[in-house]
Design a protein around this motif. Sequence first.
Motif, PDB file in Angstrom:
ATOM      1  N   ASN A 466       0.821  -1.211   0.000  1.00  0.00           N
ATOM      2  CA  ASN A 466       0.000   0.000   0.000  1.00  0.00           C
ATOM      3  C   ASN A 466       0.852   1.257   0.000  1.00  0.00           C
ATOM      4  O   ASN A 466       0.535   2.251  -0.652  1.00  0.00           O
ATOM      5  CB  ASN A 466      -0.930  -0.006   1.205  1.00  0.00           C
ATOM      6  CG  ASN A 466      -2.039  -1.034   1.071  1.00  0.00           C
ATOM      7  OD1 ASN A 466      -2.362  -1.467  -0.035  1.00  0.00           O
ATOM      8  ND2 ASN A 466      -2.612  -1.434   2.200  1.00  0.00           N
ATOM      9  N   ALA A 467       1.959   1.217   0.746  1.00  0.00           N
ATOM     10  CA  ALA A 467       2.850   2.381   0.786  1.00  0.00           C
ATOM     11  C   ALA A 467       3.480   2.635  -0.586  1.00  0.00           C
ATOM     12  O   ALA A 467       3.599   3.775  -1.039  1.00  0.00           O
ATOM     13  CB  ALA A 467       3.931   2.164   1.845  1.00  0.00           C
ATOM     14  N   LYS A 468       3.881   1.550  -1.272  1.00  0.00           N
ATOM     15  CA  LYS A 468       4.454   1.703  -2.612  1.00  0.00           C
ATOM     16  C   LYS A 468       3.429   2.270  -3.594  1.00  0.00           C
ATOM     17  O   LYS A 468       3.740   3.136  -4.416  1.00  0.00           O
ATOM     18  CB  LYS A 468       4.972   0.362  -3.104  1.00  0.00           C
ATOM     19  CG  LYS A 468       6.222  -0.128  -2.377  1.00  0.00           C
ATOM     20  CD  LYS A 468       6.697  -1.459  -2.955  1.00  0.00           C
ATOM     21  CE  LYS A 468       7.961  -1.951  -2.247  1.00  0.00           C
ATOM     22  NZ  LYS A 468       8.423  -3.246  -2.798  1.00  0.00           N
ATOM     23  N   LEU A 469       2.197   1.764  -3.504  1.00  0.00           N
ATOM     24  CA  LEU A 469       1.152   2.270  -4.394  1.00  0.00           C
ATOM     25  C   LEU A 469       0.890   3.747  -4.148  1.00  0.00           C
ATOM     26  O   LEU A 469       0.700   4.532  -5.085  1.00  0.00           O
ATOM     27  CB  LEU A 469      -0.136   1.469  -4.192  1.00  0.00           C
ATOM     28  CG  LEU A 469      -0.114   0.026  -4.697  1.00  0.00           C
ATOM     29  CD1 LEU A 469      -1.401  -0.695  -4.296  1.00  0.00           C
ATOM     30  CD2 LEU A 469       0.038  -0.001  -6.207  1.00  0.00           C
ATOM     31  N   ALA A 470       0.870   4.163  -2.878  1.00  0.00           N
ATOM     32  CA  ALA A 470       0.655   5.579  -2.564  1.00  0.00           C
ATOM     33  C   ALA A 470       1.808   6.429  -3.082  1.00  0.00           C
ATOM     34  O   ALA A 470       1.601   7.548  -3.579  1.00  0.00           O
ATOM     35  CB  ALA A 470       0.492   5.749  -1.054  1.00  0.00           C
ATOM     36  N   GLU A 471       3.050   5.901  -2.988  1.00  0.00           N
ATOM     37  CA  GLU A 471       4.207   6.639  -3.486  1.00  0.00           C
ATOM     38  C   GLU A 471       4.141   6.803  -5.004  1.00  0.00           C
ATOM     39  O   GLU A 471       4.405   7.890  -5.548  1.00  0.00           O
ATOM     40  CB  GLU A 471       5.481   5.901  -3.080  1.00  0.00           C
ATOM     41  CG  GLU A 471       6.768   6.630  -3.498  1.00  0.00           C
ATOM     42  CD  GLU A 471       8.014   5.864  -3.065  1.00  0.00           C
ATOM     43  OE1 GLU A 471       9.122   6.322  -3.390  1.00  0.00           O
ATOM     44  OE2 GLU A 471       7.861   4.801  -2.416  1.00  0.00           O
ATOM     45  N   ILE A 472       3.781   5.732  -5.703  1.00  0.00           N
ATOM     46  CA  ILE A 472       3.670   5.797  -7.168  1.00  0.00           C
ATOM     47  C   ILE A 472       2.566   6.778  -7.567  1.00  0.00           C
ATOM     48  O   ILE A 472       2.707   7.558  -8.515  1.00  0.00           O
ATOM     49  CB  ILE A 472       3.388   4.398  -7.735  1.00  0.00           C
ATOM     50  CG1 ILE A 472       4.604   3.497  -7.510  1.00  0.00           C
ATOM     51  CG2 ILE A 472       3.035   4.469  -9.213  1.00  0.00           C
ATOM     52  CD1 ILE A 472       4.358   2.043  -7.899  1.00  0.00           C
TER      53      ILE A 472
END
Length: 491
Positions: A466-472
Amino acid sequence: KHLGPRPLRQHDPRVEAFGQGSMASVNGTYTLTEEEKDILVQNEAFDQGTKVAQIFSGIFFSGVAAWLTVSNGTKLAFVQRAALEKRLTVCCFLNTYVAFFSAFFNFFQLTAVDDAVLPTAGNFTLDLARPIEWVMTCPLMQLSLVLMGGAKLPEYRRYLMPSFSATILFLGTVGAFFGGDLVAIKIVAFTIAQLLFFAMVYFNRMQVMEYSSGEEGLLQGDSEFRKATLLLIATWSPFPIWYILSPEGLGLIDNVLIVQLGWAFLNIVAKFSFIFYIQRIKDMYCNRLKTKRELQPDKKHGAGHRAGSTSPPGEMDFAAVAAPGLISAAEYERQEAEKKKAQLSAVVVETMTFLGMAQHTERFNTLLERSNMNSIYDVEALDQEQCQAMTLPWELVSALQRRLKVWKLEMVDDAEVGLDKGEEYWIKKGMDMPDMDPMDGNQQAMHQYMMPGMVQMSYEQTEEQNAKLAEIEGLLRQKLQSEEVVIQESR
C-alpha cells in the motif's frame, strides 16, 4: 385535355360506359373517336404505371426502414430483461413509430391510389390505407405492453400478442372484401376475429397478474401497468361494434360521412390516449428514480475511498476497493439501515406530493422516525389500532401503505434486486470469515476464502504494498502537474 376518367370517391356507372366507348349526355349519346380511345388507353396505362411505381417504391423504402431499425436497435430479448427505465424508453420509441405510421397512412388516404370498391349494395369505396395503418401500428402497441412488463412475462408474448392484433385486423379486412355476396363469410370472419380478441384480452389479464405476482387483476390494483392494459382494452373494444354497423360489416349505417368520422374518432382516441399515458408513466418514473437516488446514501465514499488517501473525494482509489471480509458488522448494519430509511423517505415524499401535502413531508417523516418506523416493511405491518397507540395519522399511513404496493411493483427492478442480494451474500460471508490476521496463525482459514488469481500476503507485506502504491500515485500526480505547468508556460 385529359380524357381519362377521374377517380371518384363513390362508384359511378358512368365510368364504365365511358370506358366502353359511349357516355350519356344531356343531348343524347356521345361516341368516342378512335383518337380519343387511344388517348384514353394511354392515360389508363400511365395511371396504372404510376400506381405500380409508387407501390413498389413504398414497399422498398419501408423494407429498408425496417431493416435499419432492426439492425441498429437493441434486441428485444435484451430490452425485456433490462431496467424499467430502459424498457419505458423503448416503449416511447415504439409509440413514435405508431404516430409516424398513422400520420403517413392518414395522409395517404387523401389520394385515390388506395381506393377499393367493396362488393356491397352501396358500392362503398374503402381506403385500403386504413387497415394497413392498423396492421402496422396496433401490434406495436401490444408489444409495448409486453416490454413494459419486463422479465416477469414469458418471452413468447413478444410474438403472440402482436400476432393476435394483426390476425384480427386481417380477418376483418377479408370479411369486408369477400363477404359481399356471401354474408356467411363475413359472419365467420367476424366470429373468429372476435374469439381471438377475447383470447388477447385473456392474455392481457394474465400479464397483469404475472407482473404483480398475482396481487392484481383487471378489476383490482393500482399499478401503472394495469392501468395501461385497461386503457388499451377499453379503447379497442368499440372497434368491432363500429365494424358491424359500417358498410364493411352489415352496413347498418351507410352514411359515408358518419362512417369515416366514426373511424377517425376511435382511431385518435385509442392511439392518443395510449401514447400519452405511456409517456406520462415514463416521466413519472424518471422523477421517482431521481428522488430515490437523491435520498439514497452515497456509496462512493465508503466503497472506493480510504482515510488518508491522496486521491480527491469522488475519484476511485484503487488501493481501497472494498472486499468481502473487510467491512465490520456494525458498518454493514449502519449502511443497511440508511438504505431502508432512504427508501421509506422516497415513498413518503411521493405519497405526500400526490395528496397535495408536500409541505408536511418533513413532519410526517419525523413522526415515523420517532415511532421507530425505519423501513417500508415496518410501515406495511401497521394497522389502525397501532397507529392510534403511537398517535400516527391513520389516513396518511393507509395512503402510504397503498402507495407502497405500487412502489414495490414499479420501483423495484429485478436486476437491481439481484445485485443487492449478491452484495449482501458476499458481505455477510466476509463478516462470517474467521479472523484473517496472520498474527493469529490462521493462514489456512484465510487461504480457504481466497479467489483464483489472488496472492496470499502477510500484514507487513500488505502495508508495504500500500505504501508503494501511494508513493507511485504521488509521483504520477507530480509529473502530471509539472507537465501542465510546462504547457501553460509554452502558451
